[in-house]
Write a protein that holds these residues in place. Structure first.
Motif, PDB file in Angstrom:
ATOM      1  N   SER A  56       0.898  -1.181  -0.023  1.00 24.57           N
ATOM      2  CA  SER A  56       0.100   0.006  -0.107  1.00 24.57           C
ATOM      3  C   SER A  56       1.000   1.332   0.056  1.00 24.57           C
ATOM      4  N   THR A  57       0.298   2.222  -0.784  1.00 22.53           N
ATOM      5  CA  THR A  57       1.125   3.604  -0.686  1.00 22.53           C
ATOM      6  C   THR A  57       0.212   4.494   0.016  1.00 22.53           C
ATOM      7  N   THR A  59      -3.160   3.985   1.355  1.00 25.18           N
ATOM      8  CA  THR A  59      -3.902   3.921   2.461  1.00 25.18           C
ATOM      9  C   THR A  59      -3.009   4.117   3.741  1.00 25.18           C
ATOM     10  N   ARG A 108      -4.006  -3.565   7.043  1.00 21.82           N
ATOM     11  CA  ARG A 108      -4.699  -4.174   5.873  1.00 21.82           C
ATOM     12  C   ARG A 108      -4.183  -5.645   5.854  1.00 21.82           C
ATOM     13  N   HIS A 138     -13.326  -1.976   1.864  1.00 18.64           N
ATOM     14  CA  HIS A 138     -12.195  -0.952   2.007  1.00 18.64           C
ATOM     15  C   HIS A 138     -12.898   0.200   2.333  1.00 18.64           C
ATOM     16  N   PRO A 264      -9.563   4.657  -7.593  1.00 16.12           N
ATOM     17  CA  PRO A 264      -8.990   4.484  -6.349  1.00 16.12           C
ATOM     18  C   PRO A 264      -7.271   4.581  -6.073  1.00 16.12           C
ATOM     19  N   ALA A 265      -6.722   4.242  -7.527  1.00 14.72           N
ATOM     20  CA  ALA A 265      -5.318   4.202  -7.505  1.00 14.72           C
ATOM     21  C   ALA A 265      -4.602   2.966  -6.645  1.00 14.72           C
TER      22      ALA A 265
HETATM   23  N1   CP Z   1      -6.320   3.082  -2.994  1.00 20.17           N
HETATM   24  C1   CP Z   1      -5.653   2.185  -2.419  1.00 20.17           C
HETATM   25  O1   CP Z   1      -5.973   1.373  -1.513  1.00 20.17           O
HETATM   26  O2   CP Z   1      -4.327   2.537  -2.553  1.00 20.17           O
HETATM   27  P1   CP Z   1      -2.907   1.710  -2.035  1.00 20.17           P
HETATM   28  O3   CP Z   1      -3.226   0.282  -2.276  1.00 20.17           O
HETATM   29  O4   CP Z   1      -1.767   2.230  -2.272  1.00 20.17           O
HETATM   30  O5   CP Z   1      -3.299   1.848  -0.607  1.00 20.17           O
END
Ligand code: CP
Length: 307
Positions: A56-57, A59, A108, A138, A264-265
């Motif tokens: 993850s970046t 979140t 997570r 999420h 959401p990226a």
């Molecule tokens: N949108 C999102 O959950 O991005 P990350 O996986 O970078 O947290």
């Protein structure tokens, strides 16, 4: 500092399905107030730790930013250098953080509903926040998405929202379809039919992108989750996917004047969306990330504020 607004009940933040529409609107209202500086939080004597067992970046760092902006002390944690490597369970890891005085544990995890065992622990004295559970939910992403849509349209009633792409693997699709339907939006799904999730059919119908594109208020694109497909390259090239199911420049030109693009990226540029559209005038992708900090401040405030 007391915010002087009605607080939400509940010790943990696991899914927005736990909340009534009024409570969701309260969370959106608080998120917007944090953004405008009309609410502040000062949890200087409170401690947070973020346990991310999947990459993850956004979140991860958005929660950390929200925790720090809320005055919290944030402990470092990396699964790779923790006693998880010696076989310690998630339960014992969380109990350890509780024992040393942590108030808020953001997690997570690849396992759907990983939190069940934790929240049924009698007397667990810290709040658990779901930062994404497998292909489950999420909820903090959903809250920042709701905040971004509400900022734009001031309502959810009768908004036409298309969720596009890798739906079956997406916790964002599930969380958003459920809560947006509950708030009065009309939901459509688009993308490869074989990637549709049968359990979501009660929330909206599957329609071809070209039949939707000039009708929707919000086009919510999803990342193609390469890591969850074994033979993707044999099924679609990037170019094929974009042409058949993605947002091309030609399709963007057919969107309504006021309609917006969300994602959401992380974004696969040139797959779900043509690269030049990622930062186009109707894209709210980076606005979503900005809003995520304030949505997460509202979540923290709802869990830690004791009035
Ligand atoms: N949108 C999102 O959950 O991005 P990350 O996986 O970078 O947290």
């Amino acid at each position: 500092m007391k915010n002087g607004v009605q607080q939400l009940e509940g010790r943990h933040f696991l899914t927005l399905n736990d909340y009534t529409p009024d409570q969701v609107h309260t969370l959106i209202d608080h998120s917007l107030k944090f953004k405008l500086g009309k609410l502040t939080a000062q949890f200087h004597d409170r401690y947070a730790v973020n346990l991310f067992f999947e990459d993850s970046t956004r979140t991860h760092k958005s929660f950390e930013m929200a925790e720090r902006k809320s005055g919290m002390q944030v402990l470092d944690f990396s699964p790779e250098t923790s006693s998880i490597k010696k076989g310690e369970s998630l339960y014992d890891t969380v109990k350890t953080f509780e024992a040393i005085g942590v108030d808020l544990v953001v997690i997570r995890h690849g396992q759907e509903a990983f939190y069940e065992e934790l929240i049924h622990t009698p007397g667990l004295n810290c709040s658990i926040v779901n930062g994404g559970d497998g292909a489950g939910q999420h909820p903090s992403q959903s809250l920042l998405d709701l905040m971004t849509i509400y900022e734009e349209f001031k309502t959810f009633q009768n908004l036409k929202i298309a969720i596009a792409g890798d739906i079956r693997h997406s916790r964002v699709a599930k969380s958003n379809a459920q809560i947006l339907k509950k708030l009065g939006a009309e939901i459509y799904f688009t993308g490869p039919e074989e990637w549709m999730d049968a359990s979501l059919q009660t929330y909206g119908t599957h329609v071809e992108m070209d039949a939707l594109i000039d009708k929707v208020d919000v086009l919510m694109l999803l990342r193609v989750q390469h890591e969850r497909h074994s033979n993707l390259e044999q099924v679609f090239s990037k170019e094929d996917y974009l042409k058949k199911y993605g947002l091309t420049v030609e399709r963007e030109r057919r969107m309504n004047e006021k309609s917006i693009i969300m994602h959401p990226a992380p974004v696969n540029r040139g797959v779900e969306i043509a690269t030049e559209l990622v930062e186009c005038q109707r894209s709210r992708i980076f606005k979503q990330m900005e809003n995520g900090v304030y949505a997460r401040m509202a979540i923290i405030d709802s869990l830690l504020n004791e009035h």
